[in-house]
Design a protein around this motif. Structure first.
Motif, PDB file in Angstrom:
ATOM      1  N   PRO A   1      74.168 -31.187  71.035  1.00 33.86           N
ATOM      2  CA  PRO A   1      74.624 -31.662  69.377  1.00 33.86           C
ATOM      3  C   PRO A   1      76.462 -31.189  70.043  1.00 33.86           C
ATOM      4  N   VAL A   2      77.214 -32.366  68.766  1.00 35.16           N
ATOM      5  CA  VAL A   2      78.970 -31.838  68.715  1.00 35.16           C
ATOM      6  C   VAL A   2      79.107 -30.236  68.782  1.00 35.16           C
ATOM      7  N   THR A   3      79.345 -29.684  68.800  1.00 38.29           N
ATOM      8  CA  THR A   3      80.294 -28.170  69.309  1.00 38.29           C
ATOM      9  C   THR A   3      81.091 -27.869  69.091  1.00 38.29           C
ATOM     10  N   GLY A   4      81.675 -27.191  68.352  1.00 35.25           N
ATOM     11  CA  GLY A   4      82.819 -26.239  68.436  1.00 35.25           C
ATOM     12  C   GLY A   4      82.683 -24.722  69.092  1.00 35.25           C
ATOM     13  N   PHE A   5      83.828 -24.483  69.788  1.00 36.87           N
ATOM     14  CA  PHE A   5      83.832 -23.050  70.479  1.00 36.87           C
ATOM     15  C   PHE A   5      85.274 -22.410  69.730  1.00 36.87           C
ATOM     16  N   ALA A   6      85.024 -21.253  69.632  1.00 36.36           N
ATOM     17  CA  ALA A   6      86.452 -20.746  68.939  1.00 36.36           C
ATOM     18  C   ALA A   6      86.393 -19.100  69.721  1.00 36.36           C
ATOM     19  N   SER A   7      87.240 -18.374  69.247  1.00 38.66           N
ATOM     20  CA  SER A   7      87.282 -16.820  70.226  1.00 38.66           C
ATOM     21  C   SER A   7      87.253 -16.151  68.649  1.00 38.66           C
ATOM     22  N   SER A   8      87.248 -16.520  67.503  1.00 37.64           N
ATOM     23  CA  SER A   8      87.691 -16.144  66.149  1.00 37.64           C
ATOM     24  C   SER A   8      87.345 -16.739  65.055  1.00 37.64           C
ATOM     25  N   PRO A   9      86.000 -15.992  63.949  1.00 34.70           N
ATOM     26  CA  PRO A   9      85.660 -17.340  62.915  1.00 34.70           C
ATOM     27  C   PRO A   9      86.861 -17.327  61.616  1.00 34.70           C
ATOM     28  N   ASP A  10      87.933 -16.705  61.842  1.00 31.65           N
ATOM     29  CA  ASP A  10      89.419 -17.491  61.571  1.00 31.65           C
ATOM     30  C   ASP A  10      89.508 -18.751  61.422  1.00 31.65           C
TER      31      ASP A  10
ATOM     32  N   VAL B   1      85.664 -31.517  64.981  1.00 27.24           N
ATOM     33  CA  VAL B   1      84.727 -31.388  65.270  1.00 27.24           C
ATOM     34  C   VAL B   1      84.037 -33.007  64.571  1.00 27.24           C
ATOM     35  N   GLY B   2      84.889 -33.328  62.912  1.00 25.28           N
ATOM     36  CA  GLY B   2      84.160 -34.343  61.970  1.00 25.28           C
ATOM     37  C   GLY B   2      82.661 -33.820  61.005  1.00 25.28           C
ATOM     38  N   GLY B   3      82.876 -32.248  60.801  1.00 29.34           N
ATOM     39  CA  GLY B   3      81.935 -31.735  60.120  1.00 29.34           C
ATOM     40  C   GLY B   3      80.713 -31.963  60.376  1.00 29.34           C
ATOM     41  N   ALA B   4      79.580 -31.926  59.570  1.00 28.95           N
ATOM     42  CA  ALA B   4      78.619 -31.315  59.846  1.00 28.95           C
ATOM     43  C   ALA B   4      77.874 -32.367  60.105  1.00 28.95           C
ATOM     44  N   PRO B   5      76.376 -32.538  60.434  1.00 26.98           N
ATOM     45  CA  PRO B   5      75.853 -31.433  60.941  1.00 26.98           C
ATOM     46  C   PRO B   5      77.097 -30.872  62.799  1.00 26.98           C
ATOM     47  N   LEU B   6      76.875 -29.748  62.834  1.00 27.32           N
ATOM     48  CA  LEU B   6      77.637 -29.213  63.847  1.00 27.32           C
ATOM     49  C   LEU B   6      77.093 -28.347  64.651  1.00 27.32           C
ATOM     50  N   VAL B   7      77.144 -27.635  65.520  1.00 32.54           N
ATOM     51  CA  VAL B   7      76.958 -26.373  65.898  1.00 32.54           C
ATOM     52  C   VAL B   7      78.127 -25.737  66.313  1.00 32.54           C
ATOM     53  N   VAL B   8      78.735 -23.918  65.750  1.00 34.47           N
ATOM     54  CA  VAL B   8      80.131 -23.658  66.228  1.00 34.47           C
ATOM     55  C   VAL B   8      79.797 -22.418  66.249  1.00 34.47           C
ATOM     56  N   LYS B   9      80.210 -22.124  68.147  1.00 32.28           N
ATOM     57  CA  LYS B   9      80.086 -20.634  68.617  1.00 32.28           C
ATOM     58  C   LYS B   9      80.472 -20.025  69.106  1.00 32.28           C
ATOM     59  N   LEU B  10      80.808 -18.476  68.776  1.00 32.84           N
ATOM     60  CA  LEU B  10      82.035 -17.723  69.164  1.00 32.84           C
ATOM     61  C   LEU B  10      81.927 -17.292  70.917  1.00 32.84           C
TER      62      LEU B  10
END
Length: 150
Positions: A115-124, A133-142
């Motif tokens: 799945p298109v996945t974004g990865f970040a260190s903060s929910p900010d 990542v082009g909007g939903a649907p997506l997976v966001v991981k911290l």
């Protein structure tokens, strides 16, 4: 064959069953708490000591390293690897599997569909991450944690 099982608790069902199965096939087995090990980092004679005694050579090592002890547990496993013991699971594989970002990067590098996945260190940064990542649907991981947000 002489086998070491790296486990924090020799009374765990999985550790006991591994020991029973190996001994049932005639192997010598020792269950070793990796957090009670200490090491001599020496190119000529790398050694692992346990409870005041040097451990001899093991033909194979079965790591049962929990997520809370990954750093030190894999360091102990690497020391066994340096001494020529065969690891059932290599220290590098355990370390990669415990690192979400690294795992995803390795899968992406090999062209494995995911799945298109974004990865970040903060929910900010969630709003920009979703746009990136082009909007939903997506997976966001911290970076830390065990749950994904969708």
């Amino acid at each position: 064959m002489k086998i070491a099982i790296l486990s924090r608790d020799e009374t765990l069902y999985s550790s006991r069953r591994l020991r029973e199965a190996a001994e049932g096939r005639g192997h010598q087995v020792q269950i070793i708490d990796p957090l009670s090990c200490y090491m001599n980092i020496n190119p000529a004679s790398p050694a692992v000591h346990y409870c005041g005694e040097p451990l001899g050579h093991f033909d194979a090592v079965i790591p049962r390293i929990g997520s809370l002890t990954t750093f030190y547990g894999t360091a102990v496993l690497r020391q066994f690897e340096m001494s020529g013991s065969y690891p059932l699971n290599e220290s590098a594989a355990i370390t990669r599997a415990r690192d979400k970002l690294r795992s995803l990067q390795l899968l992406a590098r090999e062209g494995i569909d995911m799945p298109v996945t974004g990865f970040a260190s903060s929910p900010d940064d969630t709003e920009d991450l979703i746009a990136m990542v082009g909007g939903a649907p997506l997976v966001v991981k911290l970076v830390e944690g065990t749950q994904a947000s969708a």
